[in-house]
Design an enzyme around this catalytic site. Structure first.
Site, mmCIF file in Angstrom:
data_model
loop_
_atom_site.group_PDB
_atom_site.id
_atom_site.type_symbol
_atom_site.label_atom_id
_atom_site.label_comp_id
_atom_site.label_asym_id
_atom_site.label_seq_id
_atom_site.Cartn_x
_atom_site.Cartn_y
_atom_site.Cartn_z
ATOM 1 N N GLU A 1 -6.898 -20.129 -16.853
ATOM 2 C CA GLU A 1 -7.416 -20.791 -15.665
ATOM 3 C C GLU A 1 -8.510 -21.747 -16.138
ATOM 4 O OE1 GLU A 1 -9.375 -19.904 -11.295
ATOM 5 O OE2 GLU A 1 -10.139 -18.936 -13.071
ATOM 6 N N ASP B 1 0.854 -1.197 0.000
ATOM 7 C CA ASP B 1 0.000 0.000 0.000
ATOM 8 C C ASP B 1 0.886 1.243 0.000
ATOM 9 O OD1 ASP B 1 -1.930 1.943 0.493
ATOM 10 O OD2 ASP B 1 -2.209 1.386 2.609
ATOM 11 N N ASP C 1 -1.927 -1.116 -3.781
ATOM 12 C CA ASP C 1 -2.191 -0.360 -5.011
ATOM 13 C C ASP C 1 -1.000 -0.491 -5.964
ATOM 14 O OD1 ASP C 1 -0.253 1.529 -4.018
ATOM 15 O OD2 ASP C 1 -1.834 2.267 -2.691
ATOM 16 N N ASP D 1 -8.996 -15.715 -16.833
ATOM 17 C CA ASP D 1 -9.872 -16.212 -15.778
ATOM 18 C C ASP D 1 -10.913 -17.191 -16.340
ATOM 19 O OD1 ASP D 1 -10.716 -15.667 -12.924
ATOM 20 O OD2 ASP D 1 -12.592 -15.140 -13.921
HETATM 21 O O1 TEU Z 1 -11.786 -18.436 -10.015
HETATM 22 C C1 TEU Z 1 -12.559 -19.462 -10.572
HETATM 23 C C2 TEU Z 1 -13.134 -20.401 -9.653
HETATM 24 O O2 TEU Z 1 -13.894 -21.206 -10.098
HETATM 25 C C3 TEU Z 1 -12.755 -20.335 -8.219
HETATM 26 O O3 TEU Z 1 -13.016 -19.083 -7.731
HETATM 27 C C4 TEU Z 1 -13.487 -21.335 -7.428
HETATM 28 O O4 TEU Z 1 -14.846 -21.264 -7.689
HETATM 29 C C5 TEU Z 1 -13.313 -21.123 -5.979
HETATM 30 O O5 TEU Z 1 -11.976 -20.959 -5.695
HETATM 31 C C6 TEU Z 1 -13.829 -22.298 -5.211
HETATM 32 O O6 TEU Z 1 -13.792 -21.940 -3.873
HETATM 33 C C7 TEU Z 1 -11.600 -17.291 -10.765
HETATM 34 C C8 TEU Z 1 -10.806 -16.293 -9.962
HETATM 35 O O7 TEU Z 1 -9.526 -16.818 -9.698
HETATM 36 C C9 TEU Z 1 -11.577 -15.956 -8.722
HETATM 37 O O8 TEU Z 1 -10.860 -15.109 -7.856
HETATM 38 C C10 TEU Z 1 -12.854 -15.294 -9.154
HETATM 39 O O9 TEU Z 1 -13.650 -15.048 -8.029
HETATM 40 C C11 TEU Z 1 -13.626 -16.163 -10.143
HETATM 41 O O10 TEU Z 1 -12.811 -16.708 -11.168
HETATM 42 C C12 TEU Z 1 -14.671 -15.335 -10.834
HETATM 43 O O11 TEU Z 1 -14.040 -14.414 -11.684
#
Ligand code: TEU
Length: 522
Positions: free
Chosen positions: A256, A21, A29, A201
């Protein structure tokens, strides 16, 4: 396998709210990150991945984006971003930014238009359906967190919209070419600002069943995100790859792909024409167990080899309890896990703070803020020994992880035996050995409780052997005495997780929870 940069570099994940921060408001940030990039470069990592810092109402702490091409004022400005990138590049660090293709915030102007009328030109940018005959949701898909339906009825138009995550995160409709074009523009915007790639993501979710058929009822209440495995994703990913490949600085995309079957995950690499890399969640969620890890390593190699696809390894991220916490809290185990992460064949991703051996913060109920229950691993990174640990304000947005003073980067830099120095030495060993960066990998026959493998330099001149004792008892290991005419006595310990025995011949005995990296005598 070509020697592209993304196969050999260590990637360091920064969760902006929790890293550093600069203003004293308790929230990390961009200028804060820039000020700490020296720490990442000193560690030997070659790239950072920034979780979202875009304009957002923060229902999901930035994974709900209301403007893809603006920095949220909490995190700074576009100028701050440009400074971050130029500082990183000056330190030899590449910059990957998060790309969130599956959904936007419900506050995004695209969604505001889409929900305004059934006849709005952007209606089809999101996924709208009439209620089922009983008035309920159009299918049985479940949203992440809470087990509720992935659909919300919007009273304005009497239709449901799809959201695989929070109701504030409506899913975009990638079957609409206008959406594809708009999201391509987002990538170009950041590429033109100099980023070296993206972490995409839940990217497997952009391909959806056009009929929106029910998920297998036997698998409910698993959220739809872990079940969505569709052919429609592949042409979309090929287009994204094509877009990236047109840039001369070789930007890369790590997806991901949140599927727990490694074979299914592997499909998203295509034939070298889709994702450059994909996360591999089955091992990330695995307990610390030699038999299970051996199988994950075998399965990963088997799934990826036919595609000549390059593996990734990660033990922690901003969505799961830190691996040291999951593995029981022992520092020795976390030190062994670091050896595993840095020496397996593939690109290692580390999550800020794991080099400090952080465990999750204990977050009291009245301070919990994340709808997915993930606050513990998002505790702030402690920089200095003395409170407030390098954070200028009184109180960061989440409580500290345990023992922030002794865990701090400052304290650990001063202690050559610290976790920080282990990570630093491991990455240096990795960067110095072609066998570890790009060599083949052979699993060795080892006693129960131990996983061992050998990495062979592509030109055949060098090999490195890695042994990981997953157990809490010492164990004797015979390293392939008959294989290359090599025996334990000819192997030098170049690194050990507890620092013991380094620069001496390997005795054949591994200590409790000890891992070693061995090389032949020069
Ligand atoms: O995560 C995808 C996801 O499926 C995980 O968040 C999962 O559902 C969770 O960890 C289970 O507890 C991605 C991102 O990394 C996450 O931070 C986001 O919240 C999510 O997508 C939505 O964009």
């Amino acid at each position: 396998m070509s020697a592209d940069w993304w196969t050999s570099t260590v990637v360091y994940q920064v969760y902006p709210r929790s890293f550093s921060d600069s203003t004293g408001n308790g929230i990390g940030d961009l200028p804060g990150i820039t000020a700490r990039l020296g720490h990442v470069a000193d560690l030997g990592a070659g790239a950072i991945w920034l979780s979202p810092f875009y304009r957002s109402p923060m229902a999901d702490f930035g994974y709900d984006i209301s403007d893809h091409c603006a920095v949220d004022p909490l995190f700074g400005t576009l100028d701050d971003f440009d400074t971050l990138v130029s500082t990183a590049h000056g330190l030899g660090l590449r910059v990957l930014v998060d790309f969130v293709p599956n959904h936007t915030s419900d506050q995004h102007p695209w969604f505001a238009a889409s929900r305004s009328s059934r006849h709005d030109p952007q209606r089809d940018w999101y996924v709208w359906r009439d209620p089922a005959p009983d008035g309920g949701p159009p299918n049985n898909w479940v949203a992440s967190w809470g087990g509720g339906p992935a659909w919300t009825l919007d009273p304005t138009t009497g239709q449901y919209y799809l959201h695989c995550f929070l109701s504030q995160q409506p899913d975009l409709n990638w079957a609409n070419p206008e959406v594809v074009a708009a999201m391509h523009e987002v990538l170009r915007f950041w590429l033109d600002r100099g980023v070296d790639g993206f972490r995409a993501d839940v990217v497997h979710l952009i391909g959806k069943d056009p009929l929106l058929g029910d998920d297998d009822p036997d698998l409910i209440p698993l959220p739809h995100v872990v079940l969505n495995h569709r052919p429609e994703a592949h042409p979309l990913l090929r287009d994204l790859r094509h877009l990236l490949d047109a840039y001369p600085h070789a930007p890369a995309m790590v997806g991901e792909v949140f599927l727990l079957d490694t074979n299914a995950m592997a499909e998203y690499y295509g034939n070298g024409d889709e994702l450059h890399l994909s996360f591999n969640f089955a091992p990330l969620f695995s307990p610390w167990d030699a038999g299970l890890w051996r199988r994950h390593i075998e399965r990963t190699e088997q799934a990826l080899a036919p595609r000549q696809a390059w593996p990734t390894w990660a033990l922690s991220n901003h969505d799961v309890p830190r691996h040291r916490s999951r593995y029981g809290g022992s520092e020795d185990v976390a030190r062994s896990a670091a050896v595993l992460l840095m020496c397996l064949r593939g690109t290692p991703f580390m999550y800020a703070g794991e080099e400090l051996g952080l465990t999750d913060a204990d977050v009291p109920a009245d301070q919990q803020v994340d709808p997915g229950g993930r606050d513990g691993c998002r505790a702030p990174v402690p920089w200095t020994r003395a409170a407030p640990h390098g954070w200028p304000g009184d109180q960061p947005w989440l409580p500290w992880p345990p023992d922030p003073g002794t865990a701090s980067a400052e304290a650990q830099r001063q202690d050559p035996a610290s976790m920080y120095h282990l990570y630093r030495r491991l990455i240096a060993v990795r960067n110095a050995h072609g066998a570890l960066l790009s060599g083949d990998q052979q699993l060795l026959d080892t006693p129960d409780g131990v996983v061992g493998w050998r990495r062979l330099d592509p030109d055949g001149t060098q090999h490195v052997t890695v042994l990981v004792n997953f157990g809490g008892e010492p164990v004797d290991v015979v390293v392939d005495p008959d294989r290359d005419g090599e025996d334990a006595a000819t192997l030098l310990v170049i690194l050990s997780s507890d620092g013991l025995g380094e620069r001496t011949a390997f005795t054949g005995r591994l200590g409790a929870n000890q891992s070693v990296v061995l090389a032949g005598h020069p």
